[in-house]
Structures are given as structure tokens and as C-alpha cells.
Design a protein around this motif. Structure first.
Motif, PDB file in Angstrom:
ATOM      1  N   ALA A   1     -54.708 -12.527  -9.068  1.00 21.09           N
ATOM      2  CA  ALA A   1     -55.482 -11.107  -8.714  1.00 21.09           C
ATOM      3  C   ALA A   1     -56.772 -11.678  -8.041  1.00 21.09           C
ATOM      4  O   ALA A   1     -57.506 -10.741  -7.505  1.00 21.09           O
ATOM      5  N   ARG A   2     -57.360 -12.944  -8.363  1.00 21.32           N
ATOM      6  CA  ARG A   2     -58.482 -13.531  -7.556  1.00 21.32           C
ATOM      7  C   ARG A   2     -58.764 -12.962  -6.222  1.00 21.32           C
ATOM      8  O   ARG A   2     -57.458 -13.017  -5.471  1.00 21.32           O
ATOM      9  N   ASN A   3     -59.889 -12.716  -5.708  1.00 21.01           N
ATOM     10  CA  ASN A   3     -59.842 -12.443  -4.248  1.00 21.01           C
ATOM     11  C   ASN A   3     -60.532 -13.398  -3.417  1.00 21.01           C
ATOM     12  O   ASN A   3     -60.595 -14.670  -3.989  1.00 21.01           O
TER      13      ASN A   3
ATOM     14  N   GLU B   1     -47.365 -14.278 -16.928  1.00 24.74           N
ATOM     15  CA  GLU B   1     -48.600 -13.349 -16.855  1.00 24.74           C
ATOM     16  C   GLU B   1     -49.023 -13.256 -18.344  1.00 24.74           C
ATOM     17  O   GLU B   1     -48.518 -13.415 -19.167  1.00 24.74           O
ATOM     18  N   ASP B   2     -50.448 -12.706 -18.304  1.00 24.64           N
ATOM     19  CA  ASP B   2     -51.172 -12.368 -19.338  1.00 24.64           C
ATOM     20  C   ASP B   2     -51.561 -11.063 -19.432  1.00 24.64           C
ATOM     21  O   ASP B   2     -51.920 -10.225 -20.514  1.00 24.64           O
ATOM     22  N   ASN B   3     -51.858 -10.405 -18.203  1.00 20.99           N
ATOM     23  CA  ASN B   3     -52.384  -9.030 -18.104  1.00 20.99           C
ATOM     24  C   ASN B   3     -51.365  -8.055 -18.301  1.00 20.99           C
ATOM     25  O   ASN B   3     -50.116  -7.899 -17.908  1.00 20.99           O
ATOM     26  N   PRO B   4     -51.480  -7.189 -19.204  1.00 18.06           N
ATOM     27  CA  PRO B   4     -50.554  -6.080 -19.790  1.00 18.06           C
ATOM     28  C   PRO B   4     -50.040  -5.243 -18.585  1.00 18.06           C
ATOM     29  O   PRO B   4     -49.030  -4.902 -18.611  1.00 18.06           O
TER      30      PRO B   4
ATOM     31  N   ILE C   1     -52.889 -17.544 -12.938  1.00 15.20           N
ATOM     32  CA  ILE C   1     -53.905 -18.581 -13.182  1.00 15.20           C
ATOM     33  C   ILE C   1     -54.439 -18.299 -14.332  1.00 15.20           C
ATOM     34  O   ILE C   1     -54.446 -18.980 -15.410  1.00 15.20           O
ATOM     35  N   ASP C   2     -55.495 -17.377 -14.484  1.00 15.38           N
ATOM     36  CA  ASP C   2     -56.502 -16.844 -15.631  1.00 15.38           C
ATOM     37  C   ASP C   2     -55.636 -16.254 -16.554  1.00 15.38           C
ATOM     38  O   ASP C   2     -54.932 -15.285 -16.739  1.00 15.38           O
ATOM     39  N   GLY C   3     -55.819 -16.890 -17.881  1.00 17.39           N
ATOM     40  CA  GLY C   3     -54.968 -16.398 -18.933  1.00 17.39           C
ATOM     41  C   GLY C   3     -53.668 -17.013 -19.305  1.00 17.39           C
ATOM     42  O   GLY C   3     -52.956 -16.834 -20.058  1.00 17.39           O
ATOM     43  N   THR C   4     -53.289 -17.746 -18.289  1.00 14.54           N
ATOM     44  CA  THR C   4     -51.949 -18.280 -18.361  1.00 14.54           C
ATOM     45  C   THR C   4     -51.919 -19.896 -18.472  1.00 14.54           C
ATOM     46  O   THR C   4     -51.396 -20.654 -19.335  1.00 14.54           O
TER      47      THR C   4
END
Length: 186
Positions: free
Chosen positions: A92-94, A137-140, A10-13
């Protein structure tokens, strides 16, 4: 046509990769710009340990999750893909962010897509469980973990993931790129 299982962060995509920077700047009295966001590691950028950042951020700026805008093209392309493939939001959100995440997804027109809040950057187990064919994804670090497990990753091009390269990772600039690549698979 082959029906694919597509996992989407979600975040960054589907949101701007730099959405949280103004909030963090205000919280920690910094002036980090998009160009200055050279790492995904907020601890390195802000000089505060990650647990403290998350606690303070969720205490003061939890509303920021609901203020994020969907990036150009994402809603239309995801809607189109949903009609052809199995889509899953894997973030990855909790679990403490379940309500704000669900409300935001509903408000933005994504209520039909299953969402998994993992509370961890380790997305491999969920991706395997969902028999993921493509992960957006955006997280490396996440991208490399998934790619090392043999998964195809479409990596949203950002300042903080420029150094990431892997034979299973394809760098994409926008949702039109994503759509073209997925269409070539099906």
C-alpha cells in the motif's frame, strides 16, 4: 509441482508488524506497546487523522522505512520460494516511497522480485492482474477484501488482526508456517 503466483505485502509481513510504533510514539509523545497495538488504524491509536499522520511521519521519519529489519526466516524462505514460484511484492506504500523501498529491498537481498507500490489499501485489482494464488498480508481490512474476492490469504498473526476470520484466510505465526502451507499447495 504447480508454480504459484504469490503476492507478499512488505510492512508487517517481511518486517516486524510493530516496527513503526516507536517512531509514532516519539512523534506523538505516546507510549503504545505491541500489546497496546490492538488496531491497524493509526488514527485510532494516536488520535490524529491519517493524512496528517502520514504527512508528518513521511516528513520526519521517512528514514524509518530503511531501518526496518527482515523478520526471522523471511529472507531464506522467500529466496527458496522465488526459485519455485512467481513472487511479487504488493504494498500500500505510495510512489513517494519508491526510492526508499527499492533501496531497502535491494539492501536486504530482494532485488529480483517485482514490487508494486499501490498508494492504496485496495490490492484486489493488482492481485487479480497478477493472477495471485496466495496473498501474504497482515492488514485485517486488506485480508478480508482479498478473501471476499475468493483469494487465499495467509494472515500474519498480530495483536491488531485477532478478530479477523474467513474461510479463505489462514492465520500464520511465522515464515516457517507460511513455507509449510505453500509447500502443501505445490
Amino acid at each position: 509441482m504447480n508454480k504459484l503466483n504469490i503476492c507478499i505485502d512488505i510492512d508487517g509481513t517481511i518486517t516486524n508488524p510493530y516496527h513503526f510504533i516507536p517512531y509514532l510514539n516519539e512523534l506523538y509523545n505516546k507510549e503504545i506497546t505491541e500489546d497496546g497495538c490492538y488496531t491497524y488504524d493509526w488514527q485510532e491509536l494516536y488520535g490524529v487523522d491519517m493524512d496528517t499522520i502520514l504527512h508528518e511521519f513521511h516528513t520526519t521519519y521517512i528514514h524509518s522505512y530503511g531501518e526496518a529489519e527482515v523478520v526471522e526466516g523471511a529472507k531464506e524462505i522467500i529466496s527458496n520460494l522465488f526459485n519455485k514460484h512467481n513472487l511479487y511484492f504488493v504494498t500500500a506504500r505510495n510512489e513517494s516511497l519508491t526510492e526508499v523501498t527499492t533501496n531497502w529491498l535491494n539492501d536486504k537481498g530482494f532485488s529480483s522480485i517485482d514490487v508494486y507500490l499501490l498508494g492504496s489499501d485496495n490490492k484486489i485489482s493488482k492481485a487479480k492482474e497478477l493472477e495471485c494464488n496466495i496473498f501474504i498480508e497482515d492488514n485485517p481490512a486488506n485480508a478480508l477484501q482479498l478473501a471476499n474476492e475468493g483469494m487465499t490469504v495467509l494472515l500474519i498473526d498480530t495483536n491488531y488482526n485477532k478478530s479477523v476470520e474467513h474461510e479463505n484466510i489462514t492465520r500464520v505465526k511465522n515464515w516457517n508456517d507460511i513455507n509449510e502451507i505453500i509447500e502443501s499447495y505445490s
